[in-house]
Design a protein around this motif. Structure first.
Motif, PDB file in Angstrom:
ATOM      1  N   ARG A 149      -8.538   1.485  -3.028  1.00 46.68           N
ATOM      2  CA  ARG A 149      -7.420   0.718  -2.478  1.00 46.68           C
ATOM      3  C   ARG A 149      -7.412  -0.653  -3.142  1.00 46.68           C
ATOM      4  O   ARG A 149      -8.440  -1.334  -3.222  1.00 46.68           O
ATOM      5  CB  ARG A 149      -7.537   0.553  -0.955  1.00 46.68           C
ATOM      6  N   SER A 150      -6.252  -1.041  -3.616  1.00 48.28           N
ATOM      7  CA  SER A 150      -6.144  -2.298  -4.357  1.00 48.28           C
ATOM      8  C   SER A 150      -6.378  -3.488  -3.431  1.00 48.28           C
ATOM      9  O   SER A 150      -6.053  -3.457  -2.228  1.00 48.28           O
ATOM     10  CB  SER A 150      -4.764  -2.437  -5.005  1.00 48.28           C
ATOM     11  N   ASP A 195       0.840  -1.204   0.000  1.00 46.05           N
ATOM     12  CA  ASP A 195       0.000   0.000   0.000  1.00 46.05           C
ATOM     13  C   ASP A 195       0.875   1.255   0.000  1.00 46.05           C
ATOM     14  O   ASP A 195       0.574   2.249  -0.706  1.00 46.05           O
ATOM     15  CB  ASP A 195      -0.917   0.007   1.221  1.00 46.05           C
ATOM     16  N   ARG A 212      -2.860  -8.821  -7.940  1.00 45.04           N
ATOM     17  CA  ARG A 212      -3.468  -7.551  -7.548  1.00 45.04           C
ATOM     18  C   ARG A 212      -4.877  -7.441  -8.127  1.00 45.04           C
ATOM     19  O   ARG A 212      -5.113  -7.813  -9.282  1.00 45.04           O
ATOM     20  CB  ARG A 212      -2.615  -6.384  -8.049  1.00 45.04           C
ATOM     21  N   ASP A 229       2.228   1.744  -3.484  1.00 43.74           N
ATOM     22  CA  ASP A 229       1.216   2.314  -4.378  1.00 43.74           C
ATOM     23  C   ASP A 229       1.042   3.808  -4.121  1.00 43.74           C
ATOM     24  O   ASP A 229       0.925   4.612  -5.078  1.00 43.74           O
ATOM     25  CB  ASP A 229      -0.115   1.595  -4.186  1.00 43.74           C
ATOM     26  N   ASP A 274      -7.231  -4.613  -9.111  1.00 48.57           N
ATOM     27  CA  ASP A 274      -7.311  -3.155  -9.277  1.00 48.57           C
ATOM     28  C   ASP A 274      -7.919  -2.778 -10.632  1.00 48.57           C
ATOM     29  O   ASP A 274      -7.713  -1.651 -11.130  1.00 48.57           O
ATOM     30  CB  ASP A 274      -5.920  -2.512  -9.147  1.00 48.57           C
TER      31      ASP A 274
END
Length: 231
Positions: A210-211, A142, A176, A145, A178
């Protein structure tokens, strides 16, 4: 005839006179039951201790009975199919072999099942260990990112380190979540905001806040998204 003096001496002299008159020597018998020299019990001449005769007779009778029994058994013909060897009937060897074979097959099946169960448990334990490591690294991802969105990882050594970290985690099955413009899936998406959308027929992910991540079929964390719903 009257006599004078000791009566014992008179009897002795009388006995001697009788012996001399007959011409024979006196015979003395020792009837004592205990030998005064050895102290052991005496037995009558030519005799045996009490009970020895009865035991010998019993042994002779038993020997005769056994001999008669052997003669009877030797004279009886037993068919081959009814013969008995060491307490096991003829033909029962096949039954024992079949029973032992069944036991062996059952033990083999139990061993195979045990080995499969151990291998499965080992695989599950390894998978849980990997998932534990991946979950502990999600906050780090996080931060990576966030730094990339702010332009801090556009270039330089830190950008290369972040890329190596993400590639290394991919080898352990980390994926991931996203994507945008895909249909909303409550199993991998967490809708924080819903907005009316244009030209859409189903709920669609319009933005990822948020991924999310998953490893294989296991969702480690759902992606927090904004969902566009039909107007």
């Amino acid at each position: 005839m009257p006599h004078h003096g000791n009566e014992e001496e008179h009897n002795t002299s009388a006995g001697q006179q009788n012996t001399q008159g007959n011409g024979q020597e006196p015979v003395i018998r020792d009837n004592r039951k205990v030998d005064p020299v050895t102290g052991q019990a005496r037995h009558p001449e030519g005799g045996q201790p009490s009970g020895a005769g009865s035991q010998a007779g019993a042994a002779d009778s038993d020997g005769d009975a056994l001999a008669q029994a052997e003669e009877i058994l030797n004279g009886v013909d037993v068919p081959a199919e009814e013969s008995v060897a060491q307490g096991v009937k003829a033909g029962s060897g096949n039954a024992e072999a079949a029973e032992l074979r069944d036991d062996l097959l059952r033990l083999q099946a139990e061993y195979v099942n045990y080995r499969k169960r151990v291998e499965r448990d080992r695989a599950v334990a390894g998978e849980m260990a990997v998932i534990g490591v991946l979950n502990s690294l999600l906050p780090v991802l996080d931060d990576v990112d966030a730094a990339r969105q702010h332009g801090d990882l556009a270039d330089g050594p830190f950008a290369a380190i972040a890329t190596k970290l993400e590639n290394a985690l991919k080898t352990y099955g980390l994926v991931r979540i996203d994507e945008i413009g895909v249909e909303f899936d409550p199993t991998i998406h967490e809708a924080l905001i819903q907005q009316p959308g244009e030209d859409i027929e189903v709920d669609t992910v319009s933005q990822v806040l948020r991924s999310g991540y998953k490893s294989g079929d296991r969702v480690l964390r759902a992606a927090q998204v904004i969902v566009a719903v039909p107007a």
